[in-house]
Scaffold this motif. Sequence first.
Motif, short mmCIF file in Angstrom:
data_model
loop_
_atom_site.label_atom_id
_atom_site.label_comp_id
_atom_site.label_asym_id
_atom_site.label_seq_id
_atom_site.Cartn_x
_atom_site.Cartn_y
_atom_site.Cartn_z
N LEU A 1 9.35 -3.88 -6.65
CA LEU A 1 9.51 -4.91 -7.68
C LEU A 1 10.40 -6.04 -7.20
O LEU A 1 10.15 -7.22 -7.50
N THR A 2 11.41 -5.71 -6.41
CA THR A 2 12.28 -6.74 -5.83
C THR A 2 11.49 -7.63 -4.88
O THR A 2 11.61 -8.86 -4.91
N ARG A 3 10.67 -7.00 -4.02
CA ARG A 3 9.86 -7.79 -3.09
C ARG A 3 8.83 -8.64 -3.82
O ARG A 3 8.56 -9.78 -3.43
N LEU A 4 8.25 -8.08 -4.88
CA LEU A 4 7.28 -8.85 -5.66
C LEU A 4 7.92 -10.07 -6.30
O LEU A 4 7.35 -11.17 -6.29
N TYR B 1 0.89 -1.16 0.00
CA TYR B 1 0.00 0.00 0.00
C TYR B 1 0.93 1.20 0.00
O TYR B 1 1.55 1.52 1.02
N LEU B 2 1.05 1.88 -1.14
CA LEU B 2 2.03 2.94 -1.31
C LEU B 2 1.36 4.29 -1.48
O LEU B 2 0.26 4.39 -2.01
N LEU B 3 2.07 5.32 -1.04
CA LEU B 3 1.56 6.69 -1.19
C LEU B 3 2.19 7.38 -2.39
O LEU B 3 3.38 7.22 -2.66
N LYS B 4 1.36 8.13 -3.11
CA LYS B 4 1.85 8.95 -4.21
C LYS B 4 2.56 10.18 -3.63
O LYS B 4 2.18 10.67 -2.57
N PRO B 5 3.56 10.73 -4.35
CA PRO B 5 4.16 10.18 -5.56
C PRO B 5 5.23 9.14 -5.22
O PRO B 5 5.88 9.24 -4.18
N LEU B 6 5.41 8.18 -6.09
CA LEU B 6 6.41 7.16 -5.88
C LEU B 6 7.79 7.63 -6.35
O LEU B 6 7.89 8.38 -7.31
N THR B 7 8.82 7.16 -5.67
CA THR B 7 10.18 7.43 -6.11
C THR B 7 10.71 6.19 -6.84
O THR B 7 10.16 5.08 -6.70
N LYS B 8 11.78 6.37 -7.58
CA LYS B 8 12.39 5.24 -8.29
C LYS B 8 12.87 4.19 -7.29
O LYS B 8 12.72 2.98 -7.52
N ASN B 9 13.43 4.64 -6.17
CA ASN B 9 13.92 3.70 -5.17
C ASN B 9 12.78 2.87 -4.58
O ASN B 9 12.91 1.65 -4.39
N GLU B 10 11.64 3.50 -4.31
CA GLU B 10 10.47 2.77 -3.80
C GLU B 10 10.01 1.72 -4.80
O GLU B 10 9.74 0.58 -4.45
#
Length: 249
Positions: free
Chosen positions: A115-118, A101-110
């Motif tokens: 994607l790594t966790r997925l 559950y992520l908050l906008k705006p996303l950073t490249k690091n996030e």
Amino acid sequence: MKIIIVENEQRARQGICRLIESIPGDYEVTAQASNGETALELIQQLNPDVVFTDIKMPYMDGITLIQEARARNLTAEFVVISAYADFQMAQQCISLDVTEYLLKPLTKNEMENVLTRLSARMKGERVYLKKEQKDDHLRSRYPDAHPMVLRALDMIEKDYDKKITQTDLAEKLGISPQYFSYIFSRHVGEGFATFLKKYRISQAQRLLRESDADKNQIAYMVGFSDVKYFHKVFREVTGKNLSEYLHEQ
């Protein structure tokens, strides 16, 4: 990894797409949708590995989309991206087994961390609870945690000997205490209060080994304002009272 992006705002949708495309790896955005109804059709047709979805959308919102996908036994992983730090919404997402559950705006690091966790989750692995590290810094134990959690860990490491609360950290981070509680427990594996108690006791153990400070004075040195409570927590965390612990050293 096949990915579908569901977001009613075109610029935001394209921004997420570009963010994913900028990250090295086997990540492919196979489709985009501006509402939940279209997204559900695409998920059934394309069988993606991951769906990034907003919550507030026309025709069918993000939560309903996830519920419908689950009801149809569709196996995609879901990542919710929202502009709102809504604790009740986050709880609902947990009940639907939403990956993030992520908050906008996303950073490249996030995005890279997500994607790594997925990728790890789809392989049946976990990558965000790495505890065995030679680096003594707290953040090194959770290298893939949410950036705000990493900042919170830095604050805990710096100020554990002072009065420090979940509300204080959330305010410094600019998020609600409820959302802070959610992301902290999600990425660290336990609640803030429990984590802080254990960390303070670990520092007390270090001081007992490495310093000549009085054992009761150590209670204050690691952030406890009451010696009796310190003794109680020490036994809860270590399974031993102070005398037993010191006898074994």
